[in-house]
Design a protein around this motif. Structure first.
Motif, short mmCIF file in Angstrom:
data_model
loop_
_atom_site.label_atom_id
_atom_site.label_comp_id
_atom_site.label_asym_id
_atom_site.label_seq_id
_atom_site.Cartn_x
_atom_site.Cartn_y
_atom_site.Cartn_z
N PRO A 177 11.97 0.69 7.99
CA PRO A 177 11.90 2.07 8.46
C PRO A 177 12.05 3.09 7.34
O PRO A 177 11.60 4.23 7.47
CB PRO A 177 13.07 2.17 9.46
N GLU A 178 12.63 2.66 6.21
CA GLU A 178 12.79 3.58 5.08
C GLU A 178 11.45 3.96 4.44
O GLU A 178 11.35 4.97 3.74
CB GLU A 178 13.71 2.97 4.02
N LEU A 179 10.41 3.15 4.72
CA LEU A 179 9.09 3.43 4.15
C LEU A 179 8.21 4.26 5.09
O LEU A 179 7.19 4.82 4.65
CB LEU A 179 8.35 2.12 3.85
N ILE A 180 8.59 4.30 6.37
CA ILE A 180 7.71 4.86 7.40
C ILE A 180 8.23 6.21 7.88
O ILE A 180 9.31 6.30 8.47
CB ILE A 180 7.61 3.90 8.61
N ARG A 181 7.46 7.26 7.65
CA ARG A 181 7.86 8.58 8.12
C ARG A 181 7.59 8.73 9.61
O ARG A 181 8.32 9.40 10.33
CB ARG A 181 7.12 9.66 7.33
N SER A 182 6.51 8.11 10.10
CA SER A 182 6.19 8.10 11.52
C SER A 182 5.07 7.11 11.75
O SER A 182 4.41 6.66 10.81
CB SER A 182 5.76 9.49 12.03
N VAL A 183 4.86 6.76 13.02
CA VAL A 183 3.80 5.81 13.39
C VAL A 183 3.05 6.34 14.60
O VAL A 183 3.67 6.75 15.59
CB VAL A 183 4.38 4.41 13.72
N VAL B 227 0.83 -1.20 0.00
CA VAL B 227 0.00 0.00 0.00
C VAL B 227 0.87 1.25 0.00
O VAL B 227 0.63 2.20 -0.76
CB VAL B 227 -0.96 -0.01 1.22
N ILE B 228 1.89 1.26 0.85
CA ILE B 228 2.77 2.43 0.93
C ILE B 228 3.54 2.60 -0.39
O ILE B 228 3.68 3.71 -0.90
CB ILE B 228 3.75 2.29 2.11
N HIS C 184 3.25 8.31 6.64
CA HIS C 184 2.94 8.17 8.06
C HIS C 184 1.91 7.05 8.18
O HIS C 184 1.10 6.84 7.26
CB HIS C 184 2.36 9.46 8.61
N VAL C 185 1.92 6.32 9.28
CA VAL C 185 0.98 5.21 9.47
C VAL C 185 0.29 5.35 10.81
O VAL C 185 0.94 5.61 11.83
CB VAL C 185 1.70 3.84 9.38
N VAL C 186 -1.03 5.18 10.80
CA VAL C 186 -1.84 5.16 12.02
C VAL C 186 -2.49 3.79 12.12
O VAL C 186 -3.13 3.34 11.16
CB VAL C 186 -2.92 6.26 11.99
N GLY C 187 -2.32 3.11 13.24
CA GLY C 187 -2.87 1.78 13.39
C GLY C 187 -3.67 1.63 14.67
O GLY C 187 -3.33 2.22 15.70
#
Length: 287
Positions: free
Chosen positions: A121-127, A92-93, A102-105
């Motif tokens: 971590p290279e795909l995730i700006r923040s969680v 999806v990313i 950014h991801v919200v779970g």
């Protein structure tokens, strides 16, 4: 391999479509803007659970929501454990967010978000994650271990009810004893309860997954992904305790408590939850 199918229907603000990945076809929705946030829903649920929050997000936020494999509009060929769900989030990313988001779970979706943050971590700006049920952290904890044992007993009963074809009973037991408490029906009107029951079969794969509660805390602690943990004051004690321990184990993470909220603040307190997301994005931008 993964590929995004062009939207079959769209408005000026929203695109929808399907994403083929890992043998599954995921149903997705995006509201177009600059900052991309991918939302990952919890057990039994689907992407519609974020509908109260998305309109309250700050200007300039693209909300990408999808049904996890096997849920509602998404298919689920073969195995559908945590590793497959993590692979779907990566797709999806990569396909819908240009390779960075950014991801919200929420709940089990929070575990998936953290799993991907540790591995990619290279795909995730923040969680930002709300009450991830990291029950493995409760082993040996004087306060948390009895709560985890009790939750596990309920989950075993939930799985047995699903296997017996008694999905509505399984949803009621899970919602009342594990997820949301005795007032859970106030969060889920009849149509939403029907959706939860229709998705109940997905819980069996989750239940049978040996890595269901696994987290790579060393990778999360060593990584540079900004993490916000949120928890309610009125939610299940077992997930509040696991969230508190997770905060202790990830000292760089921010812990934010939502007063009066339970395990589903995006449903019960959408304004407060959207504000928490906004504050998180501001902190992540400064990191």
């Amino acid at each position: 391999m993964s590929s995004a199918t062009p939207a079959s229907r769209a408005t000026a603000a929203t695109r929808t479509g399907h994403l083929r990945t890992g043998g599954a076809e995921l149903n997705w929705h995006t509201d177009q803007a600059a900052t991309i946030v991918v939302f990952v829903h919890g057990s039994f649920d689907d992407s519609s659970s974020w509908e109260k929050v998305v309109p309250l997000l700050p200007p300039g936020v693209t909300a990408v929501r999808y049904d996890r494999r096997g849920h509602s509009g998404s298919s689920a060929p073969g195995r559908a454990g945590s590793h497959e769900h993590a692979g779907d989030l990566v797709a999806v990313i990569t396909e819908l967010a240009g390779g960075s988001a950014h991801v919200v779970g929420h709940s089990y979706g929070a575990l998936i978000a953290l799993l991907v943050a540790a591995r990619h971590p290279e795909l995730i700006r923040s969680v930002l994650v709300h009450e991830p049920p990291a029950l493995s952290l409760l082993s040996g904890d004087k306060e948390g271990e009895p709560l985890a044992i009790e939750a596990r007993e309920h989950v075993i009963e939930v799985a047995a009810l699903i296997e017996a074809g008694r999905e509505e009973e399984a949803v009621a037991l899970f919602a009342e004893k594990v997820g949301f408490g005795p007032t859970w029906r106030e969060l889920f009107p009849p149509a939403e309860r029907a959706m939860l029951a229709a998705n109940a079969h997905t819980f069996l794969a989750q239940f049978r997954d040996p890595d269901h509660y696994a987290l790579d805390l060393d990778a999360l602690a060593a990584g540079r992904v900004p993490i916000t943990l949120t928890m309610g004051t009125d939610g299940p004690a077992v997930v509040r305790r696991s969230t508190a321990i997770l905060a202790e184990r990830l000292p760089a993470a921010t812990l934010h408590t939502l007063t009066g909220a339970g395990h589903a603040p995006h449903l019960s307190h959408p304004t407060e939850f959207a504000a928490a997301v906004a504050r998180h994005l501001e902190r992540a931008a400064r990191a």
